[in-house]
Design a protein around this motif. Sequence first.
Motif, short mmCIF file in Angstrom:
data_model
loop_
_atom_site.label_atom_id
_atom_site.label_comp_id
_atom_site.label_asym_id
_atom_site.label_seq_id
_atom_site.Cartn_x
_atom_site.Cartn_y
_atom_site.Cartn_z
N THR A 17 0.87 -1.17 0.00
CA THR A 17 0.00 0.00 0.00
C THR A 17 0.90 1.22 0.00
O THR A 17 2.11 1.11 0.22
N GLN A 18 0.36 2.40 -0.26
CA GLN A 18 1.22 3.56 -0.51
C GLN A 18 2.15 3.87 0.67
O GLN A 18 3.34 4.08 0.50
N VAL A 19 1.62 3.87 1.88
CA VAL A 19 2.48 4.11 3.04
C VAL A 19 3.39 2.92 3.27
O VAL A 19 4.54 3.07 3.73
N GLY A 20 2.94 1.72 2.89
CA GLY A 20 3.78 0.54 3.02
C GLY A 20 4.97 0.58 2.10
O GLY A 20 6.11 0.27 2.51
N TYR A 21 4.76 0.92 0.82
CA TYR A 21 5.89 1.02 -0.11
C TYR A 21 6.93 2.01 0.44
O TYR A 21 8.13 1.74 0.41
N MET A 29 -1.76 9.71 -3.25
CA MET A 29 -0.45 10.07 -2.71
C MET A 29 0.60 10.10 -3.82
O MET A 29 0.46 9.40 -4.83
N PRO A 30 1.68 10.86 -3.62
CA PRO A 30 2.74 10.90 -4.63
C PRO A 30 3.50 9.58 -4.69
O PRO A 30 3.53 8.81 -3.74
N SER A 31 4.13 9.33 -5.82
CA SER A 31 4.85 8.08 -6.01
C SER A 31 6.16 8.07 -5.21
O SER A 31 6.92 9.03 -5.25
N PRO A 32 6.43 6.96 -4.50
CA PRO A 32 7.70 6.84 -3.79
C PRO A 32 8.74 6.04 -4.56
O PRO A 32 9.82 5.75 -4.04
#
Length: 561
Positions: A386-390, A535-538
């Motif tokens: 998930t976004q925060v996970g990545y 969210m922005p891409s990490p």
Amino acid sequence: MSGTIEAAKPGEMTGGQALVAQLIVEGAKDIFAIPGIQLDWAVDAIRQRSNELRLIVPRHEQATSYMADGYARTTGREAVCMVVPGPGMLNALSGIATAYACNAPVLFIVGQIPSDTIGAHHGMLHEIPDQSGVLKAMTKWHGIAKTPAEIPGLVHEAFVQLRSGTPRPVALEVPPDVLQSAGVVNLLPRAERVRQAPAADAIARAAEAFAKARHPVICAGGGAVASQATAEIQALAERLQAPVVMTEAGRGLIDDRHPLALIGLGGRAVLPHADVVLVAGSRFLDGTATPTDKRDGVTYIYLNTDPNHMGAPRAAGIVLEGDVQEGARALLAAIGAGEAPAATDRIAKVKQWCAQQIEAIRPQHDYVQALRGTMADDDILVSELTQVGYYSNIAFPVYGPHRFITPGYQGTLGYGFNTALGAAHGNPDRRTVSLNGDGGFSWGMQELATLARDQLNLSVVVFVDGKFGNVQRIQRRVFGAEFGTDVASPDFALLGQAYGLPTVVTDSPEGLAEALRNAKQRGGPALIAVKVGEMPSPWALIHPFVPSPVPVPPNPLGDPA
């Protein structure tokens, strides 16, 4: 299984009793399993010795193997799970695949159809073609019991395999008639851990390379964590003044606060200038099977139990086939005493470069700060796709081994909550935090029943945006449109209430931090839903084929020439 087979006589055991007795000899304390008719005699044997072997029953077979994986990777001990044959086994295989990818020592016990019908294609209950072949393809070792007397030896060999070489899942099949049959059984002594030391001549060549090195770098992966080689790798790094670049699987091997510890992003700054690179317990390949670093004039030293992780397409180098802890210990002895020029000031510049990029990715950074700021140093975070996970995979500060869990290269969406349940069962005195997106969480949502029943010391965080966010981002970039990415999520406040769980719904990092603090202070389970937007891409921080937004610092190790 008709009941015509007599129970064990004095001095005898049923196959189920022999299975449980040898598991207890091997040190097993818990077993994740779902009862079923082919396992009845094993489950009853667990009942008879339930003060020594705890039966933990989730709501889905998939959870049994994920829970075992989380248990093994956060405790450093072997884990055991058990399911019925056919569909039960198939349901659990995704967790076994994840455990295989992540070097988790899991014993996977699988029921069978009656012995005299295996391979006959009679359409027995739960029969599938060549179940044994499927298990052999997914595990390091496989055995099948034909008599009760064979069971202790097979269980013992399973633990020999788990405690030697590369730790990966092993499988044992036990047909129901073998579990029910009785006979004279001899238990075996506990299998001891066997560590293979690399060959002495290879250690000598590696030590010679380090003696000539001006700018050595250590790249450490999940194999180093599985080997419990923290003290040895840290001592070697300090002796050489070599930065330790930890892969995602290697996070926590060295405390992130150590002056020589670097995340994978930091490797982009130091590896291009290294003249000797020790690859310890890492596949040293990215997601496209491209070597992490491959340059002429560099001495690569590969330390690994698996020879497949030390050859092409990687650059040729010195091969140290053996356990990481043993290999690092041998290198320390061969290098001897001495002081290398201090590298901490130069590595500090790389740490600053990494921090500059990490802190620019918001709101992920703010949510990770909320997580880290409310957790003790030894609390456990189970990440997810998930976004925060990545973002957490690269940016969550990790202060020791067995405290940060990902699905590794398997990339198993939905593994996280189930895996966190296993971590919490294995570490009741530490707080576990499960990080989820609303897409993947639905894979195991029914296990809220397990969380509520067992009152685990676990906070479940679900970021809710109604999307498969990463799929959406890729579709937009590649096709200019999105399709099939919507997620229908429940009302999490009502969901938590239905299971009797303390539940909070929030929409900010501050709200998440408050909910996590309160849950930790209260103890027991908590469900926290966080409503978020896009969210922005990490990915620029995670994958080296995506350019870094901030220029790499010029030669932080100095001129290696």
